[in-house]
Design an enzyme around this catalytic site. Structure first.
Site, mmCIF file in Angstrom:
data_model
loop_
_atom_site.group_PDB
_atom_site.id
_atom_site.type_symbol
_atom_site.label_atom_id
_atom_site.label_comp_id
_atom_site.label_asym_id
_atom_site.label_seq_id
_atom_site.Cartn_x
_atom_site.Cartn_y
_atom_site.Cartn_z
ATOM 1 N N ARG A 1 68.085 64.867 22.186
ATOM 2 C CA ARG A 1 67.560 66.402 21.714
ATOM 3 C C ARG A 1 66.622 66.224 20.670
ATOM 4 O O ARG A 1 65.598 66.733 20.732
ATOM 5 C CB ARG A 1 68.692 67.188 21.399
ATOM 6 C CG ARG A 1 69.346 67.603 22.471
ATOM 7 C CD ARG A 1 70.794 68.331 22.258
ATOM 8 N NE ARG A 1 70.243 69.833 21.711
ATOM 9 C CZ ARG A 1 71.094 70.482 21.187
ATOM 10 N NH1 ARG A 1 72.284 70.407 20.822
ATOM 11 N NH2 ARG A 1 70.274 71.810 20.627
ATOM 12 N N LYS B 32 84.059 57.147 28.854
ATOM 13 C CA LYS B 32 85.343 57.804 28.932
ATOM 14 C C LYS B 32 85.131 58.875 27.829
ATOM 15 O O LYS B 32 84.301 59.021 27.002
ATOM 16 C CB LYS B 32 86.335 56.938 28.426
ATOM 17 C CG LYS B 32 86.428 56.435 26.937
ATOM 18 C CD LYS B 32 87.765 55.679 26.699
ATOM 19 C CE LYS B 32 88.033 55.570 25.546
ATOM 20 N NZ LYS B 32 88.196 56.843 24.471
ATOM 21 N N HIS C 6 84.994 49.950 27.596
ATOM 22 C CA HIS C 6 84.386 48.961 26.887
ATOM 23 C C HIS C 6 85.446 47.848 26.630
ATOM 24 O O HIS C 6 85.060 46.824 26.319
ATOM 25 C CB HIS C 6 83.666 49.490 25.726
ATOM 26 C CG HIS C 6 84.780 49.946 24.394
ATOM 27 N ND1 HIS C 6 85.249 51.117 24.403
ATOM 28 C CD2 HIS C 6 85.224 49.205 23.592
ATOM 29 C CE1 HIS C 6 85.833 51.243 23.409
ATOM 30 N NE2 HIS C 6 85.949 49.960 22.703
ATOM 31 N N ASP D 38 93.460 59.793 24.811
ATOM 32 C CA ASP D 38 92.280 58.785 24.145
ATOM 33 C C ASP D 38 92.483 57.233 24.460
ATOM 34 O O ASP D 38 91.622 56.480 24.592
ATOM 35 C CB ASP D 38 91.958 59.151 22.640
ATOM 36 C CG ASP D 38 90.820 58.535 22.376
ATOM 37 O OD1 ASP D 38 89.609 58.695 22.794
ATOM 38 O OD2 ASP D 38 90.913 57.956 21.155
ATOM 39 N N HIS E 120 92.469 52.996 28.033
ATOM 40 C CA HIS E 120 92.481 51.487 27.595
ATOM 41 C C HIS E 120 93.838 50.710 27.882
ATOM 42 O O HIS E 120 93.814 49.719 28.628
ATOM 43 C CB HIS E 120 92.358 51.526 26.189
ATOM 44 C CG HIS E 120 91.002 52.099 25.493
ATOM 45 N ND1 HIS E 120 90.084 51.860 26.208
ATOM 46 C CD2 HIS E 120 90.892 52.425 24.390
ATOM 47 C CE1 HIS E 120 88.903 52.412 25.534
ATOM 48 N NE2 HIS E 120 89.471 52.774 24.307
ATOM 49 N N LYS F 36 96.876 56.046 14.738
ATOM 50 C CA LYS F 36 95.876 55.751 13.848
ATOM 51 C C LYS F 36 96.882 55.717 12.428
ATOM 52 O O LYS F 36 97.827 56.004 12.449
ATOM 53 C CB LYS F 36 95.045 57.391 13.693
ATOM 54 C CG LYS F 36 94.403 57.763 14.932
ATOM 55 C CD LYS F 36 93.056 56.844 15.120
ATOM 56 C CE LYS F 36 92.030 57.640 16.222
ATOM 57 N NZ LYS F 36 90.918 56.566 16.272
#
Length: 486
Positions: free
Chosen positions: A49, A155, A185, A242, A247, A334
């Protein structure tokens, strides 16, 4: 296993001004060029953009690529890449952008004598996947009468099972399944790719890779940082969507799949799908633990009453011949003490009978550790006698390090995936039935959490390994996390 060659093409990157492109994709392109694996001829066309002059864009990405590489770039290699970088700006849902894009691709191809092959990379937010895919198809840019057209989709592929179905319907409305490369990845990391070679090229492991010898398996994705500036995305996703559904399930398939009839893409992907279809959906109340790190609700762009989990521990069983009765434990979060991704295979203990009249208190289980990040390698722990007249055992470890043995610098994880996409090899990319099978496993858990709007979400302090309930998940079966300090 065949050695494909990357074919000459124009790489069109939607979202060319974003961090993924500048910090991962372009460094990966540089690494491919450095390894002499970039196809010739080749060009990059960035689309985003912001209105940025082409020369300014080139200078900007050079600075960032150099930062990511951690050393000065090879001037000759970068000069070759830089000359091939082009950039155009526009709104991604504006048909005029795609009309211009088509003209730009044709011009680049003719100037550089590139065959009519185009690889589109959607490095854009998930809500734009269908938009860009629809525009590509409507503009005739997906037409393969003269050369191939391939579309890489980042993803997450959907938000749940229904949205994954919907996204796939929208993409396949103008694209064929063979044109869609759903990327993770993690599958580009050397240790992940080496799992198949490790299992099937070494005769000593395959005979014991089953329920007779394996007690349980732990798969861990630990992150030391919080959500950073991803609050807007993460608060809608959470750790289960996530990390686990993406993964961790891919790691599960590689660890558990049966030997394929060949290393052809479809043969490998067929076996991976079978693993997920054999999974028994965990019970949200007894087999899954969720929690938030303390302070999560104060992060930017996170709802003050958010119920989104930043931590998940889960027990999963596979209902098939090889793995029946073997529990698989997932652990991700996390703000944990370390950043690391590992798969640990815990073998059954040897009988204690031989040592019952000695000072040895117990035998320790052998653990095969597949280290995926940050330090890629493989280690095997086993008991050995301590030197001296007494019968004492100590656990020792044999270590293999990719960096030390092969003298290879760490990669971004995208090099192999970009190379394979340019070569038309879909082995490491997700087929739609694999995506659906993953969502089918976690959907009952998501549904249960969606119905529960009142029970408190447990919290855990930063730099700890999660809430006590996660330890209890294993302790009830006499096991503990490999990362547990206890």
């Amino acid at each position: 296993m065949s050695n494909p060659r990357a074919e000459p093409c124009v790489l069109v990157i939607f979202g060319a001004s974003g961090d993924l492109t500048r910090r991962k994709l372009l460094p990966a392109i540089y690494n491919l060029a450095e390894a002499n694996l970039l196809p010739e001829p080749f060009a990059i066309l960035g689309v985003a953009r912001p209105v940025i002059a082409e020369e300014t864009y080139r200078a900007d990405v050079r600075t960032i690529v150099e930062q990511e590489e951690g050393e000065q770039l090879d001037a000759a290699i970068w000069a070759t890449i830089e000359a091939r970088i082009h950039y155009i700006a526009g709104e991604l849902d504006d048909q005029r952008l795609y009309d211009r894009l088509k003209s730009e691709i044709d011009g680049i191809r003719h100037r550089r004598d590139i065959p009519p092959n185009v690889l589109f990379y959607l490095a854009v937010p998930p809500e734009l996947f269908a938009v860009v895919g629809r525009r590509i198809a409507a503009s005739g840019l997906a037409d393969q009468r003269d050369g191939w057209r391939r579309v890489i989709v980042e993803k997450p592929f959907g938000y749940d099972l229904d949205s994954a179905h919907q996204l796939n319907r929208e993409l396949t409305n103008g694209l064929h399944e063979t044109q869609i490369y759903r990327i993770d990845h993690y599958l580009g990391k050397e240790t992940v790719q080496n799992i198949l070679a490790f299992r099937f090229a070494n005769g000593i492991f395959e005979p014991i890779w089953n329920r007779r010898y394996v007690d349980h398996v732990q798969i861990e994705v630990a992150e030391s940082e919080g959500i950073g500036n991803r609050g807007g995305y993460y608060d809608k996703a959470g750790a289960l969507r996530d990390i686990v559904q993406n993964h961790m399930f891919q790691l599960l398939t590689l660890v558990c799949m049966e030997p394929p009839v060949s290393f052809a893409a479809e043969a490998v992907r067929d076996e991976k799908v079978k693993v997920l279809r054999a999974a028994v959906s965990p019970d949200a109340g007894t087999d899954v633990v969720r929690a938030q790190y303390q302070g999560y609700r104060h992060e930017p762009r996170v709802a003050p009453d958010s119920r989104t989990e930043t931590y998940v521990a889960m027990r999963l069983m596979l209902d098939n011949w090889r793995w029946a009765g073997v529990p698989f434990y997932f652990h991700t979060g996390k703000r944990l003490p370390q950043r690391r991704t590992e798969v640990s295979i815990h073998f059954k203990r040897a009988p204690f009978t031989l040592f019952r009249d000695t000072p040895v208190e117990c035998t320790n289980p052998n653990i095969l550790l597949l280290k995926i990040q940050p330090d890629e390698g493989i280690s095997l722990s086993f008991d050995a006698k301590v030197p001296g007249p007494l019968e004492q055992l100590d656990t020792v470890t044999m270590d293999f390090s990719y960096a030390a043995h092969f003298h290879r610098e760490p990669s971004t994880g995208y090099e192999t995936l970009l190379f394979d996409a340019m070569a038309g090899d879909q082995t490491l990319f997700h087929r739609m039935d694999l995506v659906e099978a993953g969502w089918q496993i976690v959907q009952p858990v998501l549904d249960a959490w969606g119905r529960d709007t009142t029970s408190p979400i447990p919290t855990y302090p930063a730099n700890t390994w999660g809430p006590p309930d996660a330890d209890a998940l294993l302790a009830r079966e006499g096991r503990r996390w490999r990362s547990s300090p206890s």
